[in-house]
Write a protein that holds these residues in place. Sequence first.
Motif, PDB file in Angstrom:
ATOM      1  N   ILE A 113      -1.610 -12.096  30.973  1.00  0.00           N
ATOM      2  CA  ILE A 113      -1.043 -13.426  31.205  1.00  0.00           C
ATOM      3  C   ILE A 113       0.448 -13.488  30.879  1.00  0.00           C
ATOM      4  CG2 ILE A 113      -3.256 -14.560  30.785  1.00  0.00           C
ATOM      5  CD1 ILE A 113      -2.212 -15.435  28.044  1.00  0.00           C
ATOM      6  N   PHE A 114       1.034 -12.393  30.405  1.00  0.00           N
ATOM      7  CA  PHE A 114       2.456 -12.413  30.089  1.00  0.00           C
ATOM      8  C   PHE A 114       3.275 -12.369  31.379  1.00  0.00           C
ATOM      9  CE2 PHE A 114       0.704 -11.376  26.044  1.00  0.00           C
ATOM     10  CZ  PHE A 114       1.602 -11.899  25.119  1.00  0.00           C
ATOM     11  N   PRO A 115       4.371 -13.131  31.438  1.00  0.00           N
ATOM     12  CA  PRO A 115       5.170 -13.187  32.675  1.00  0.00           C
ATOM     13  C   PRO A 115       5.726 -11.823  33.048  1.00  0.00           C
ATOM     14  CG  PRO A 115       6.316 -14.248  30.827  1.00  0.00           C
ATOM     15  CD  PRO A 115       4.935 -13.958  30.365  1.00  0.00           C
ATOM     16  N   LYS A 116       5.897 -11.631  34.332  1.00  0.00           N
ATOM     17  CA  LYS A 116       6.464 -10.360  34.802  1.00  0.00           C
ATOM     18  C   LYS A 116       7.641 -10.650  35.727  1.00  0.00           C
ATOM     19  CE  LYS A 116       3.456  -9.591  38.845  1.00  0.00           C
ATOM     20  NZ  LYS A 116       2.523  -8.622  39.488  1.00  0.00           N
ATOM     21  N   GLU A 117       8.625  -9.771  35.650  1.00  0.00           N
ATOM     22  CA  GLU A 117       9.835  -9.953  36.440  1.00  0.00           C
ATOM     23  C   GLU A 117       9.693  -9.254  37.787  1.00  0.00           C
ATOM     24  OE1 GLU A 117      14.485  -8.650  36.040  1.00  0.00           O
ATOM     25  OE2 GLU A 117      13.495  -9.465  34.234  1.00  0.00           O
ATOM     26  N   ILE A 118      10.135  -9.934  38.851  1.00  0.00           N
ATOM     27  CA  ILE A 118      10.120  -9.333  40.184  1.00  0.00           C
ATOM     28  C   ILE A 118      11.552  -9.263  40.703  1.00  0.00           C
ATOM     29  CG2 ILE A 118       7.809 -10.228  40.626  1.00  0.00           C
ATOM     30  CD1 ILE A 118       9.102 -12.236  42.582  1.00  0.00           C
ATOM     31  N   SER A 119      11.743  -8.509  41.766  1.00  0.00           N
ATOM     32  CA  SER A 119      13.084  -8.337  42.326  1.00  0.00           C
ATOM     33  C   SER A 119      13.521  -9.607  43.057  1.00  0.00           C
ATOM     34  CB  SER A 119      13.108  -7.152  43.294  1.00  0.00           C
ATOM     35  OG  SER A 119      12.315  -7.429  44.426  1.00  0.00           O
ATOM     36  N   LYS A 120      14.810  -9.810  43.121  1.00  0.00           N
ATOM     37  CA  LYS A 120      15.358 -10.997  43.789  1.00  0.00           C
ATOM     38  C   LYS A 120      14.975 -11.045  45.260  1.00  0.00           C
ATOM     39  CE  LYS A 120      19.333 -11.497  40.687  1.00  0.00           C
ATOM     40  NZ  LYS A 120      20.814 -11.538  40.583  1.00  0.00           N
ATOM     41  N   PHE A 206      26.974 -22.737  26.904  1.00  0.00           N
ATOM     42  CA  PHE A 206      25.611 -22.316  26.600  1.00  0.00           C
ATOM     43  C   PHE A 206      24.801 -22.263  27.899  1.00  0.00           C
ATOM     44  CE2 PHE A 206      21.249 -23.689  25.094  1.00  0.00           C
ATOM     45  CZ  PHE A 206      20.899 -22.440  24.605  1.00  0.00           C
ATOM     46  N   PRO A 207      24.280 -21.076  28.292  1.00  0.00           N
ATOM     47  CA  PRO A 207      23.610 -20.936  29.591  1.00  0.00           C
ATOM     48  C   PRO A 207      22.319 -21.763  29.699  1.00  0.00           C
ATOM     49  CG  PRO A 207      24.189 -18.793  28.659  1.00  0.00           C
ATOM     50  CD  PRO A 207      24.368 -19.794  27.562  1.00  0.00           C
ATOM     51  N   VAL A 208      22.144 -22.384  30.847  1.00  0.00           N
ATOM     52  CA  VAL A 208      20.954 -23.179  31.151  1.00  0.00           C
ATOM     53  C   VAL A 208      20.585 -22.953  32.607  1.00  0.00           C
ATOM     54  CG1 VAL A 208      19.969 -25.508  31.306  1.00  0.00           C
ATOM     55  CG2 VAL A 208      21.559 -24.968  29.446  1.00  0.00           C
ATOM     56  N   ALA A 209      19.281 -22.903  32.881  1.00  0.00           N
ATOM     57  CA  ALA A 209      18.788 -22.864  34.263  1.00  0.00           C
ATOM     58  C   ALA A 209      17.699 -23.914  34.408  1.00  0.00           C
ATOM     59  CB  ALA A 209      18.257 -21.484  34.617  1.00  0.00           C
ATOM     60  N   VAL A 210      17.686 -24.595  35.530  1.00  0.00           N
ATOM     61  CA  VAL A 210      16.722 -25.667  35.782  1.00  0.00           C
ATOM     62  C   VAL A 210      15.968 -25.346  37.068  1.00  0.00           C
ATOM     63  CG1 VAL A 210      16.403 -28.123  36.256  1.00  0.00           C
ATOM     64  CG2 VAL A 210      18.174 -27.381  34.631  1.00  0.00           C
ATOM     65  N   GLY A 241      -4.497 -17.904  34.780  1.00  0.00           N
ATOM     66  CA  GLY A 241      -5.288 -16.686  34.792  1.00  0.00           C
ATOM     67  C   GLY A 241      -4.572 -15.481  35.357  1.00  0.00           C
ATOM     68  N   LYS A 242      -3.289 -15.587  35.568  1.00  0.00           N
ATOM     69  CA  LYS A 242      -2.476 -14.461  36.029  1.00  0.00           C
ATOM     70  C   LYS A 242      -1.037 -14.744  35.653  1.00  0.00           C
ATOM     71  CE  LYS A 242      -1.892 -13.916  40.443  1.00  0.00           C
ATOM     72  NZ  LYS A 242      -2.116 -13.791  41.910  1.00  0.00           N
ATOM     73  N   PRO A 243      -0.208 -13.696  35.531  1.00  0.00           N
ATOM     74  CA  PRO A 243       1.147 -13.900  35.029  1.00  0.00           C
ATOM     75  C   PRO A 243       2.025 -14.704  35.972  1.00  0.00           C
ATOM     76  CG  PRO A 243       0.836 -11.630  35.745  1.00  0.00           C
ATOM     77  CD  PRO A 243      -0.516 -12.273  35.776  1.00  0.00           C
ATOM     78  N   VAL A 244       2.980 -15.409  35.371  1.00  0.00           N
ATOM     79  CA  VAL A 244       4.003 -16.108  36.148  1.00  0.00           C
ATOM     80  C   VAL A 244       5.058 -15.091  36.559  1.00  0.00           C
ATOM     81  CG1 VAL A 244       5.753 -17.928  36.129  1.00  0.00           C
ATOM     82  CG2 VAL A 244       3.602 -18.248  34.867  1.00  0.00           C
ATOM     83  N   GLU A 245       5.362 -15.045  37.831  1.00  0.00           N
ATOM     84  CA  GLU A 245       6.407 -14.141  38.319  1.00  0.00           C
ATOM     85  C   GLU A 245       7.768 -14.788  38.094  1.00  0.00           C
ATOM     86  OE1 GLU A 245       5.423 -13.252  42.387  1.00  0.00           O
ATOM     87  OE2 GLU A 245       4.095 -11.593  41.792  1.00  0.00           O
ATOM     88  N   MET A 246       8.631 -14.078  37.371  1.00  0.00           N
ATOM     89  CA  MET A 246       9.955 -14.576  37.030  1.00  0.00           C
ATOM     90  C   MET A 246      11.019 -13.735  37.739  1.00  0.00           C
ATOM     91  SD  MET A 246       9.079 -16.974  34.820  1.00  0.00           S
ATOM     92  CE  MET A 246      10.542 -17.398  33.866  1.00  0.00           C
ATOM     93  N   VAL A 252      23.675 -16.664  35.367  1.00  0.00           N
ATOM     94  CA  VAL A 252      23.424 -16.779  33.927  1.00  0.00           C
ATOM     95  C   VAL A 252      22.317 -15.796  33.543  1.00  0.00           C
ATOM     96  CG1 VAL A 252      24.197 -19.166  33.653  1.00  0.00           C
ATOM     97  CG2 VAL A 252      21.816 -18.715  34.320  1.00  0.00           C
ATOM     98  N   ASP A 253      22.292 -15.423  32.275  1.00  0.00           N
ATOM     99  CA  ASP A 253      21.322 -14.439  31.783  1.00  0.00           C
ATOM    100  C   ASP A 253      20.013 -15.144  31.418  1.00  0.00           C
ATOM    101  OD1 ASP A 253      20.114 -12.129  30.895  1.00  0.00           O
ATOM    102  OD2 ASP A 253      21.041 -12.214  28.901  1.00  0.00           O
ATOM    103  N   LEU A 254      19.353 -15.656  32.432  1.00  0.00           N
ATOM    104  CA  LEU A 254      18.079 -16.352  32.257  1.00  0.00           C
ATOM    105  C   LEU A 254      17.173 -15.994  33.425  1.00  0.00           C
ATOM    106  CD1 LEU A 254      19.434 -19.888  31.268  1.00  0.00           C
ATOM    107  CD2 LEU A 254      18.139 -18.375  29.750  1.00  0.00           C
ATOM    108  N   GLU A 255      15.866 -16.168  33.223  1.00  0.00           N
ATOM    109  CA  GLU A 255      14.897 -15.958  34.287  1.00  0.00           C
ATOM    110  C   GLU A 255      14.215 -17.287  34.583  1.00  0.00           C
ATOM    111  OE1 GLU A 255      14.391 -14.131  31.234  1.00  0.00           O
ATOM    112  OE2 GLU A 255      16.003 -12.822  31.943  1.00  0.00           O
TER     113      GLU A 255
END
Length: 494
Positions: A113-120, A206-210, A241-246, A252-255
């Motif tokens: 359930i931990f988020p996983k990073e995908i390519s842009k 201070f970086p922020v993403a919305v 029940g499955k990871p959030v794709e980030m 900014v240095d955020l996902e």
Amino acid sequence: MAYKDLRDFIRKLKEEGELVEIEYPVSSYLEITEIADRAVKAGGPALLFKNVDGKEIPVAINLFASYKRLKMALEDDPDNIGNRAAKLLKPEKPSGFIDKIKKLVELKKIADIFPKEISKSKAPCKEVVEEPDLSKFPILFCWPKDGGRFITLPLVFTKDPETGERNCGMYRLHVYSKNTTGMHWHWHKVGAKHFWKAKKMGIKKFPVAVAIGSDPAVIYSATAPLPEDVDEMVFAGFLRGKPVEMVKCETVDLEVPANAEIVLEGYVDTEEFRFEGPFGDHTGYYSLPDFYPVFHVTCITRRKNPIYPATIVGKPPMEDCYIGKATERIFLPLLKTQLPEIVDMNLPIEGVFHNFAFISIDKRYPGHARKVISALWGMGQMSFTKNIVIFDKDTNVHDIGEVIWRWGNNVDPKRDIIFSEGPVDALDHTSPLPFYGSKMGVDATRKWKSEGFTRDWPPDIEMDERIKRKVDQIWDELGLPSPIKKPNPWSWGY
């Protein structure tokens, strides 16, 4: 099966007859609020406005504004979700080989359930990358005395500038210009904690993403009163029940969730504050203007044909009431892990979730109700609860009629009411000082001799069970209409 994104959930609502698409031209200035408010108070469907201000971006609203739609959004009964979460926090020790295998399977599910990073290149929210211009979007002007247009369903991402821990909260954004908004961070919120820490460290930008618009589990998780060290995206993975794709942001240095409809990237200037508000709030009153940080949008990424989701708040019942009742049921089992004497809880919608808490307990010793009151005032967002009333375990705290009856008959005001002072919700306009005021605890349980009650406590009036069974058997022969059983007003059955 987890929803792929917001539009997948909207498709499901349409299939189930829970969504009405509106082609008639409407204005984002007050009109959508009035339509959506009438619809939710009539128990109506979710709405998708397809012709707003002549723009090509549809507005989705009231997506969570019924028990059925909330249950569909979470893909489970909130009580079941709460029991699953409590089981993870308090797992049973496996007793045999088969139990150990089952426990390994459970642990594997947790890891998944931990988020996983995908390519842009694979992220739908990257289909368009453009200069900031908020005027392109049908952002609502909700109520006549509001200070302007507000983004009302934003998922605001920040990181602790020291630890790098992620937070996602839902904080409204007052639109000032095409590239600036207010950032409504209450002092008690984690986003504000990150901001003040950054200011103290000398970080100016201070970086922020919305993110605006994601799958329903992600949207709900941004509202959940989680402990500060719990990543909302992990909780969303647990719900779906499955990871959030980030996916990483552009500037900014955020996902952010890759399935978002719109993403606003930028920063909050830690030296800049501006009047934010007024805003017609969930209390049913306007929250007054006050100084808040300013969010500068430096980049927008989005889908080619985005959907703009919004919500409105005001006099209950409204959409946030259903979200709040889901939170009540999800977090009750977790609350019981700390206070196992609690039997049930009702945060009535008329109390807008921080004004009243009705709690039933399995009373076992003198002063037990007072102990629970004090414990609740020391726990997370329960600390903001202005009035806590404790009942015996046989009280249905969801039946307001029974609550008032027990309260009135079981309480001697001088003996059974306690007052305290401490932090209160930022939207409490009655406190003499902002963020600080008084609270009341009421012991509405039966009083014992060991609590100093020297008289005999009278028993409840109850009919003999044998007579009740006999009348049940002969009722149809009496020629009387069937008695109407009073339903639990907050039952999740439908």
